[in-house]
Scaffold this active site. Sequence first.
Site, PDB file in Angstrom:
ATOM      1  N   HIS A 226       0.834  -1.313  -0.172  1.00  9.16           N
ATOM      2  CA  HIS A 226       0.032   0.166  -0.019  1.00  9.16           C
ATOM      3  C   HIS A 226       1.007   1.316   0.156  1.00  9.16           C
ATOM      4  O   HIS A 226       0.451   2.303   0.441  1.00  9.16           O
ATOM      5  CB  HIS A 226      -0.949   0.127   1.079  1.00  9.16           C
ATOM      6  CG  HIS A 226      -2.062  -0.865   1.073  1.00  9.16           C
ATOM      7  ND1 HIS A 226      -3.240  -0.546   0.345  1.00  9.16           N
ATOM      8  CD2 HIS A 226      -2.291  -2.219   1.482  1.00  9.16           C
ATOM      9  CE1 HIS A 226      -4.091  -1.534   0.161  1.00  9.16           C
ATOM     10  NE2 HIS A 226      -3.556  -2.710   1.017  1.00  9.16           N
TER      11      HIS A 226
ATOM     12  N   ALA B 170      -5.081 -15.018  -5.705  1.00  7.38           N
ATOM     13  CA  ALA B 170      -4.073 -15.470  -4.584  1.00  7.38           C
ATOM     14  C   ALA B 170      -2.964 -14.329  -4.472  1.00  7.38           C
ATOM     15  O   ALA B 170      -2.320 -14.474  -3.483  1.00  7.38           O
ATOM     16  CB  ALA B 170      -3.371 -16.830  -5.051  1.00  7.38           C
ATOM     17  N   GLY B 171      -3.458 -13.502  -4.927  1.00 14.64           N
ATOM     18  CA  GLY B 171      -2.632 -11.955  -4.842  1.00 14.64           C
ATOM     19  C   GLY B 171      -1.162 -12.083  -5.610  1.00 14.64           C
ATOM     20  O   GLY B 171      -0.321 -11.290  -5.202  1.00 14.64           O
TER      21      GLY B 171
ATOM     22  N   SER C 275      -1.197 -11.474  -8.653  1.00 14.58           N
ATOM     23  CA  SER C 275      -1.313 -10.589  -9.768  1.00 14.58           C
ATOM     24  C   SER C 275      -1.511 -11.228 -11.264  1.00 14.58           C
ATOM     25  O   SER C 275      -0.841 -11.049 -12.071  1.00 14.58           O
ATOM     26  CB  SER C 275      -0.277  -9.352  -9.877  1.00 14.58           C
ATOM     27  OG  SER C 275      -0.644  -8.628  -8.894  1.00 14.58           O
TER      28      SER C 275
ATOM     29  N   ASP D  84       2.702  -4.002  -9.973  1.00 13.91           N
ATOM     30  CA  ASP D  84       2.289  -5.283 -10.581  1.00 13.91           C
ATOM     31  C   ASP D  84       2.766  -5.643 -11.949  1.00 13.91           C
ATOM     32  O   ASP D  84       3.385  -6.490 -12.498  1.00 13.91           O
ATOM     33  CB  ASP D  84       0.834  -5.851 -10.594  1.00 13.91           C
ATOM     34  CG  ASP D  84       0.360  -5.611  -9.189  1.00 13.91           C
ATOM     35  OD1 ASP D  84       1.094  -5.367  -8.048  1.00 13.91           O
ATOM     36  OD2 ASP D  84      -0.987  -5.679  -8.921  1.00 13.91           O
TER      37      ASP D  84
END
Length: 380
Positions: free
Chosen positions: A32, A118-119, A121, A167
Amino acid sequence: MADQLRRQFQEKYNKHPLIIAAPGRVNLIGEHTDYNEGFVLPGAVDKKMYVAMAENNSDTVNVYASQFNETYSFPLQGIQPVDGWMNYLLGVTFHIQDRGKTLRGVDVIIDGDVPVGAGMSSSAALTSAYGFALNEIFGLGFSRMDLAFIGQKTEHTFVGVMCGIMDQFASLHGKKGHVMKLDCRSLEYEYIPFDFPDHNIVLVNSMVSHSLAGSEYNVRRQQCEEGVAILKKHYPGINSLRDVSLEVLGLHQHELSPIVYDRCWYVVSEKERLMKGCEALQKGDLTVFGQMMNATHQGLSKQYSVSCTELDFLAERAGFIEGVAGSRMMGGGFGGCTINIVRKEAVENFTNKIQQSFNQLFKVVPHVYVTQIEDGAKAI
């Protein structure tokens, strides 16, 4: 998978394709921070999205998505967002043409082993692979950074997620044995060695779909901007939380609402953790780096409030398993995975223990993905 794709393409379209693989990514620390113009530390992983492509002498793009067993066709002109995964391809096609480049029709098969949700990307890997393939086939002359921006703009305009550049950048610029310290303001980056052949990066899926992540992400963004607006009255040179120190933040704590203060405190302290983490990696010190990861999780959970019970449990439980250097939630939050750095000989024991204890509590066995740092997008 590339050979299988070639055969499949030959059967479906009766021609030889160009095949591009673009990896998913993990972010070791710096969560973040991208939309606050801070630093991030991603690495490309050995799970990839594949795009097979060949020209088709028409003005139509024909796509077969192997994972979903779905087909979709669209003309190159009059492209509009729709519902579903095809927005990633529609957006990239639109934004390439919007930059004044000429495209012709192509036949496409997409497939991959980046786990969706699942993060890692998978969406950025898809836009990167598809953009890279169009760039190669039509000789468009885009740099890897250009393609990252096209992928990001696609997320903003066709998918509705106001993501940072990390990403797409990581998928296109990855380098084996290295993570990338990316300055999200200047977009300068340096490769930091992450060469620990006796360790794996292990993701544990909380099995919670992060459906909140999109809307809450935009809320966090607004809260950070609110903090910046208040501080800027005193320090006109402050343009983002990147420019703020913990000392300055503390001086003006009384002017910020408790929630905005907490959000800002997390982002500013995360910037400092990332710098310490990079120094540790330069020295090959995984112990200190792991401590930074653990501290990041606490910040994401308590001050930034983007964790959930399952993620907190996974991160805490990992701390009691031998061979784990560090653990934290990764990504936007509200679900998705924890990222753990685990000694290779301990991976099996780690997997068994974490799955068993999670299943006892939440009545579901979490998926575990064992990865390593790999190169970015390339033709196969």
